[in-house]
Scaffold this active site. Sequence first.
Site, PDB file in Angstrom:
ATOM      1  N   ARG A 100       9.190   2.296  -5.867  1.00 60.46           N
ATOM      2  CA  ARG A 100       8.561   0.793  -5.713  1.00 60.46           C
ATOM      3  C   ARG A 100       9.562  -0.092  -6.522  1.00 60.46           C
ATOM      4  O   ARG A 100       9.015  -0.987  -7.206  1.00 60.46           O
ATOM      5  CB  ARG A 100       7.162   0.781  -6.119  1.00 60.46           C
ATOM      6  CG  ARG A 100       6.263   1.549  -5.182  1.00 60.46           C
ATOM      7  CD  ARG A 100       6.257   1.377  -3.576  1.00 60.46           C
ATOM      8  NE  ARG A 100       5.496   2.227  -3.103  1.00 60.46           N
ATOM      9  CZ  ARG A 100       6.015   3.128  -2.541  1.00 60.46           C
ATOM     10  NH1 ARG A 100       7.449   3.385  -2.469  1.00 60.46           N
ATOM     11  NH2 ARG A 100       5.480   4.347  -1.766  1.00 60.46           N
ATOM     12  N   SER A 104      -1.647  -1.244  -2.431  1.00 63.46           N
ATOM     13  CA  SER A 104      -2.114  -0.358  -3.656  1.00 63.46           C
ATOM     14  C   SER A 104      -1.878  -1.462  -4.836  1.00 63.46           C
ATOM     15  O   SER A 104      -0.973  -1.813  -5.021  1.00 63.46           O
ATOM     16  CB  SER A 104      -1.149   0.913  -3.953  1.00 63.46           C
ATOM     17  OG  SER A 104      -1.298   1.669  -2.762  1.00 63.46           O
ATOM     18  N   GLU A 149       1.661  -2.443  -8.774  1.00 65.57           N
ATOM     19  CA  GLU A 149       2.601  -2.289  -8.015  1.00 65.57           C
ATOM     20  C   GLU A 149       3.179  -3.933  -7.450  1.00 65.57           C
ATOM     21  O   GLU A 149       4.163  -4.121  -6.908  1.00 65.57           O
ATOM     22  CB  GLU A 149       1.881  -1.540  -6.967  1.00 65.57           C
ATOM     23  CG  GLU A 149       3.183  -1.276  -5.580  1.00 65.57           C
ATOM     24  CD  GLU A 149       2.677  -0.201  -4.742  1.00 65.57           C
ATOM     25  OE1 GLU A 149       2.279   0.888  -4.988  1.00 65.57           O
ATOM     26  OE2 GLU A 149       2.985  -0.761  -3.438  1.00 65.57           O
TER      27      GLU A 149
HETATM   28  C1  FAD Z   1      -3.038  -2.889   3.861  1.00 66.84           C
HETATM   29  C2  FAD Z   1      -1.886  -2.781   3.195  1.00 66.84           C
HETATM   30  C3  FAD Z   1      -1.012  -1.292   3.212  1.00 66.84           C
HETATM   31  C4  FAD Z   1       0.023  -1.228   2.437  1.00 66.84           C
HETATM   32  N1  FAD Z   1       0.555  -0.081   2.459  1.00 66.84           N
HETATM   33  C5  FAD Z   1       1.720   0.116   1.798  1.00 66.84           C
HETATM   34  C6  FAD Z   1       2.439   1.464   1.804  1.00 66.84           C
HETATM   35  O1  FAD Z   1       2.095   2.382   2.107  1.00 66.84           O
HETATM   36  N2  FAD Z   1       3.813   1.654   0.978  1.00 66.84           N
HETATM   37  C7  FAD Z   1       4.453   0.577   0.274  1.00 66.84           C
HETATM   38  O2  FAD Z   1       5.375   0.710  -0.247  1.00 66.84           O
HETATM   39  N3  FAD Z   1       3.440  -0.985   0.413  1.00 66.84           N
HETATM   40  C8  FAD Z   1       2.632  -0.950   1.096  1.00 66.84           C
HETATM   41  N4  FAD Z   1       2.021  -2.119   1.128  1.00 66.84           N
HETATM   42  C9  FAD Z   1       2.669  -3.147   0.367  1.00 66.84           C
HETATM   43  C10 FAD Z   1       3.487  -4.093   1.019  1.00 66.84           C
HETATM   44  O3  FAD Z   1       3.566  -3.958   2.531  1.00 66.84           O
HETATM   45  C11 FAD Z   1       5.078  -3.555   0.780  1.00 66.84           C
HETATM   46  O4  FAD Z   1       5.288  -3.512  -0.741  1.00 66.84           O
HETATM   47  C12 FAD Z   1       6.102  -4.517   1.444  1.00 66.84           C
HETATM   48  O5  FAD Z   1       7.313  -3.957   1.325  1.00 66.84           O
HETATM   49  C13 FAD Z   1       6.069  -5.994   1.150  1.00 66.84           C
HETATM   50  O6  FAD Z   1       6.589  -6.664   1.844  1.00 66.84           O
HETATM   51  P1  FAD Z   1       6.588  -8.210   1.978  1.00 66.84           P
HETATM   52  O7  FAD Z   1       7.458  -8.707   3.105  1.00 66.84           O
HETATM   53  O8  FAD Z   1       5.141  -8.498   2.421  1.00 66.84           O
HETATM   54  O9  FAD Z   1       6.900  -8.836   0.902  1.00 66.84           O
HETATM   55  P2  FAD Z   1       6.114  -9.846  -0.064  1.00 66.84           P
HETATM   56  O10 FAD Z   1       4.810  -9.249  -0.489  1.00 66.84           O
HETATM   57  O11 FAD Z   1       6.108 -11.134   0.854  1.00 66.84           O
HETATM   58  O12 FAD Z   1       6.943  -9.750  -1.463  1.00 66.84           O
HETATM   59  C14 FAD Z   1       6.876  -8.755  -2.399  1.00 66.84           C
HETATM   60  C15 FAD Z   1       8.161  -8.781  -3.243  1.00 66.84           C
HETATM   61  O13 FAD Z   1       9.377  -8.821  -2.363  1.00 66.84           O
HETATM   62  C16 FAD Z   1      10.510  -9.972  -2.556  1.00 66.84           C
HETATM   63  N5  FAD Z   1      10.936 -10.244  -1.178  1.00 66.84           N
HETATM   64  C17 FAD Z   1      10.425 -10.291  -0.120  1.00 66.84           C
HETATM   65  N6  FAD Z   1      11.455 -10.549   0.954  1.00 66.84           N
HETATM   66  C18 FAD Z   1      12.644 -10.808   0.127  1.00 66.84           C
HETATM   67  C19 FAD Z   1      13.755 -11.065   0.599  1.00 66.84           C
HETATM   68  N7  FAD Z   1      14.441 -11.426   1.785  1.00 66.84           N
HETATM   69  N8  FAD Z   1      14.778 -11.227  -0.440  1.00 66.84           N
HETATM   70  C20 FAD Z   1      14.476 -11.167  -1.689  1.00 66.84           C
HETATM   71  N9  FAD Z   1      13.230 -10.767  -2.263  1.00 66.84           N
HETATM   72  C21 FAD Z   1      12.276 -10.595  -1.342  1.00 66.84           C
HETATM   73  C22 FAD Z   1       9.361 -11.028  -2.854  1.00 66.84           C
HETATM   74  O14 FAD Z   1      10.105 -12.102  -3.652  1.00 66.84           O
HETATM   75  C23 FAD Z   1       8.344 -10.436  -3.767  1.00 66.84           C
HETATM   76  O15 FAD Z   1       8.789 -10.185  -5.220  1.00 66.84           O
HETATM   77  C24 FAD Z   1       0.764  -2.146   1.904  1.00 66.84           C
HETATM   78  C25 FAD Z   1       0.308  -3.633   1.798  1.00 66.84           C
HETATM   79  C26 FAD Z   1      -1.083  -3.605   2.514  1.00 66.84           C
HETATM   80  C27 FAD Z   1      -1.438  -5.029   2.698  1.00 66.84           C
END
Ligand code: FAD
Length: 308
Positions: free
Chosen positions: A179, A229, A299
Amino acid sequence: MTVLSQSPRDYLDQISFKIRPVFDQPLDVLTSVRVGGKADYFFELTQIDEIVQVLRFVSEFQLPFFIMGKGTNLLVPDSGFRGAVIKLGGDFKKMALQQDRLVSGAGVSDQQLARFAKNHALGGLEFLKTIPGSVGGAVYMNAGAHGESVGDRLKEVRTLDLQGNRHNYSIKELDLAYRRSRFSDSPEIILEAEFELTPKPIDEIQDKENRLLDIRKKTQPVGKKTWGSVFKNPANASAGRLIEELGFKGKSFGGAMISEKHANFIENKNGASFEDLLKAIDEIKQSVFNKYGIELETEGRILRNLFK
Ligand SMILES: Cc1cc2nc3c(=O)[nH]c(=O)nc-3n(C[C@H](O)[C@H](O)[C@H](O)COP(=O)(O)OP(=O)(O)OC[C@H]3O[C@@H](n4cnc5c(N)ncnc54)[C@H](O)[C@@H]3O)c2cc1C
């Protein structure tokens, strides 16, 4: 007239953005946990030159700046954000096959990417079907599930740094870990990612996706308002199990509740505030430390200025 004698809104009125910012954009609706206040300026950008213009804008006015994906790993304070938040649309939502590589814009959702790979009979990203974020967020977090992570298939990532310079990073340069990526310490704007996949029959890909989705539904609070998480798993332990052993399942903190299905998820059950979520996080961290001597690390990310 110099830039600094103008207000940021006057400045925005004069420059030629194709897409206007939304002022006072509520951010709770853009996150999966549905918590948080408003951003002063919110831009959904479609092209690189628009990002460069916004970078210039925030730099001229020394405004805090943040890039969000699908907001599925993000906590936004109730006080909101006195700066500019950007999200990627347009060109950043495109995908293409280039020989054996799948190239995806950072604004594509994990699920769209998984579907595109499946439709082209390419295996290796089935686990993304179970993760609700975007490709940018997945690269930033090195998202993973069921023993696989994005880093297993990534080859290259293209970015824009906060000064507007373009970079192309190979997998080795991304410093991927559990992560984490190089961007966790040194943020840049992730524009595009290239994946190397393996040819695989579509029905096998579908079977694997179904199996993983099934596990997910049985073990996690799918469909509830959470941000994934809450804590990373410590070495050789499961954060969820430690929290469960301390009796936290079902416990409420204001409008937030520790999931009854999986103790490493906190649900926004009833209009939870940012403070409710922080209270739950703090109490869990303290209890786990007191009982096991383990310091849990969160996380998810808290929305704050990328420039700091
Ligand atoms: C129900 C649920 C289940 C999940 N299960 C998992 C799992 O199994 N495994 C897992 O790893 N994660 C899981 N997650 C967490 C999440 O979905 C992941 O971490 C995902 O990769 C975050 O992506 P996001 O686009 O939503 O990022 P955001 O939440 O919008 O941002 C997260 C971080 O990424 C950065 N970011 C986003 N886009 C960019 C970009 N284009 N350039 C630079 N920085 C950027 C943001 O600045 C921030 O710091 C889960 C979440 C939920 C709600």
